[in-house]
Motif scaffolding. Structure first.
Motif: not given
Ligand SMILES: Cc1cc2nc3c(=O)[nH]c(=O)nc-3n(C[C@H](O)[C@H](O)[C@H](O)COP(=O)(O)O)c2cc1C
Ligand code: SF4
Length: 519
Positions: A96-102, A43-47, A64-67, A345-350
């Motif tokens: 360890e990617i902050p968006f996921l780690k937090k 599945g997706s991690r949601g980043l 991880a590598y992306g996109p 929507g118009n967001v940098k990290y959807p």
């Protein structure tokens, strides 16, 4: 398992930006290099801004590598062969990617990690521990555990799940049902889809626990037709669960029977409303039923029915596994546990951000979401789908909490947040909300069926500067009639986006600016 192991998401959001082609290209690169490779479609991690986010399994962790695009496939294959070597798109250990780690991932604990079609992988990651514990308890104890956890329905209304279950458990009937509402029609929402595509067994386990707790032997998952990937994964997972004797007669070696089927909707927003959904499941046109009777008393085919959202049911296994107190310890006020919030929507990290209730709207959109994708200032944020209010910046300190949002004339709904920059025309957004209601209305009650069409006309007159003051007063009056006179929340909540646009952004309707909308 020998050879290289790579994860390429099979989630629809990743597939939409080329994940299938990337998976094929990596496989082709391995064949060219005569290397054995196992590609798992997780599945997706949601980043979402990093999709397709490919993960390779190294001797230490996943990297991880992306996109990743098809043109990167050969290089990614080589980094995999070199145990996670450097590459400009290398993101490191995804955890360890902050968006996921937090985040605090309870409902989404396994999403993006496991192979969604593998019962063994689910078990390896603590799957079915909740059911195991539930089977050691009396049915009433399971219901009590869910009640004590403070879990409230994640579909929109926030009704306490345990109380709903108790009503069905207490009803005397030969047949009862568990229905999962996977219609997910709210704008900017995708959490249900992500769970169904990324960790379907957690939903199956949650529904099984619900069945055992209330005495239901049959469940249905009502999935919107726009989700073919979710339907395919769910059907495979249900077949695997049956094969593994986790569905059917004698669930997990117990005396309980429980089985599941997937049903696909036909594209009406109102079929997400629980009683219209039941009509649709029964093969009728989806029309809202008057309540009472509640579905808990007289639901599917007239039998007592638990109807819950995907996220509500998918949260039950961790509550049973770790106990009510563990879950209840997260959150604030009467909003307990965590909420999988969807930034769109118009967001940098959807993406998908699961966190304990209490985080403020400003933190969510400006810090976690990183502001707008195009760098312009945020002007408005719609929370809770097409029936949710538009919040101006002045309300950014509102904590994500059912009561705090209600106090600000808004709703959390299914946790969808849609961000708009300063070029948005809020009069057009208000018109859109009314028009949406007119198009999607089931037609059963007059305030919604007629009111929404008249509402569009009134907004058109305001926008054309025709007798503005009188038409604005008329719009307010009409919104009150819809709010208090509609049979269901489609007509009853459409006034929220309309009135919030008018209240917080009056200048877009030709009136002097509101002080509230200022920073
Ligand atoms: C017009 C309308 C659309 C709805 N759409 C959904 C939906 O797509 N998914 C959902 O779970 N609940 C939806 N709901 C809420 C359901 O009626 C119901 O409250 C929910 O399925 C109960 O589950 P929960 O207690 O787990 O939230 C909708 C309600 C209305 C009025
Ligand atoms: S409010 Fe609208 S959607 Fe709901 S019952 Fe009335 S007509 Fe149908």
């Amino acid at each position: 398992m020998s050879g290289l192991r790579i994860y390429v998401p099979g989630d629809a959001a990743a597939v939409a930006v080329g994940a299938d082609e990337v998976a094929s290209a990596i496989k082709a690169a391995a064949e060219r290099n005569q290397t054995s490779i196992t590609i798992t479609r997780n599945g997706s991690r949601g980043l979402h801004w990093l999709e397709p986010m490919v993960e390779i399994v190294t001797t230490k962790s996943r990297i991880a590598y992306g996109p990743i695009r098809v043109a990167d496939a050969e290089a990614i294959f080589k980094t995999a062969a070199a145990n996670g070597a450097n590459h400009p798109l290398r993101l490191g250990n995804p955890e360890e990617i902050p968006f996921l780690k937090k985040q605090t991932r309870l409902t989404f604990a396994r999403c993006g990690i496991v192979d969604p079609r593998s019962l063994e992988d689910y078990r390896r990651h603590d799957g079915y521990k909740g059911l195991e514990r539930a089977l050691q308890m009396p049915a009433a104890g399971v219901v009590e555990e869910v009640t004590q956890s403070g879990l409230r329905g994640r579909g929109g209304a926030g009704f306490p799940t345990g109380i709903k279950w108790k009503t069905v458990a207490d009803a005397a009937a030969g047949q009862k049902y568990i229905v999962c509402n996977a219609d997910e029609g709210d704008s900017g929402t995708f959490a249900d889809r992500m769970i169904m595509e990324g960790d379907p067994f957690v939903l199956i386990e949650g529904m099984t626990i619900a069945g055992i707790a209330v005495g239901a032997t049959q469940g249905y998952i009502y999935v919107r037709s726009e989700y073919p990937h979710a339907v395919a994964v769910l059907n495979d997972a249900i077949a695997a669960a049956r094969e593994g004797r986790m569905l059917g007669n004698g669930v997990a070696g117990s005396p309980h029977a429980f089985d599941l089927e997937v049903r696909v909707g036909a594209g009406a927003y109102v079929c997400g409303e629980e009683t219209a959904l039941l009509d649709s499941l029964e093969g009728k046109r989806g029309m809202v039923r008057a309540k009472p009777p509640l579905p808990a008393h007289k639901g599917l085919f007239g039998k007592p029915t638990v109807i819950n959202n995907v996220l509500s049911l998918a949260t039950v296994p961790i509550i049973l596994e770790k106990g009510a107190a563990f879950y209840r310890d997260f959150g604030m006020g009467r909003s307990r546990g965590t909420m999988p919030i969807q930034l769109a929507g118009n967001v940098k990290y959807p993406g998908l951000y699961e966190t304990a209730f209490g985080v403020t709207l400003g933190e969510l959109v400006e810090e976690i979401g990183g502001g707008t994708a195009n760098g312009r200032p945020i002007r408005a944020v719609q929370v809770g789908g097409p029936l949710g209010a538009y919040f101006p910046r002045s309300l950014f300190d509102t904590p994500f909490d059912y009561e705090a949002f209600a106090k600000a004339d808004g709703l959390i709904g299914h946790g969808g947040i849609v961000v708009f920059d300063d070029t948005v025309d809020m009069a057009k957004q208000a018109r859109f909300a009314m028009e949406f209601c007119a198009i999607e209305s089931c037609g059963k009650c007059t305030p919604c069926r007629v009111g929404s069409t008249r509402g569009v006309e009134v907004i058109d007159r305001i926008m054309a500067n025709s007798d503005r003051a009188a038409n604005t007063a008329l719009l307010e009056d009409l919104c009150n009639t819809m709010k208090y006179g509609s049979l269901c929340a489609l007509g009853g909540f459409t006034p929220y986006p309309v009135m919030s646009a008018l209240t917080h952004f009056p200048e877009d309707f030709g009136a002097p600016p509101s002080l509230a909308a200022a920073e």
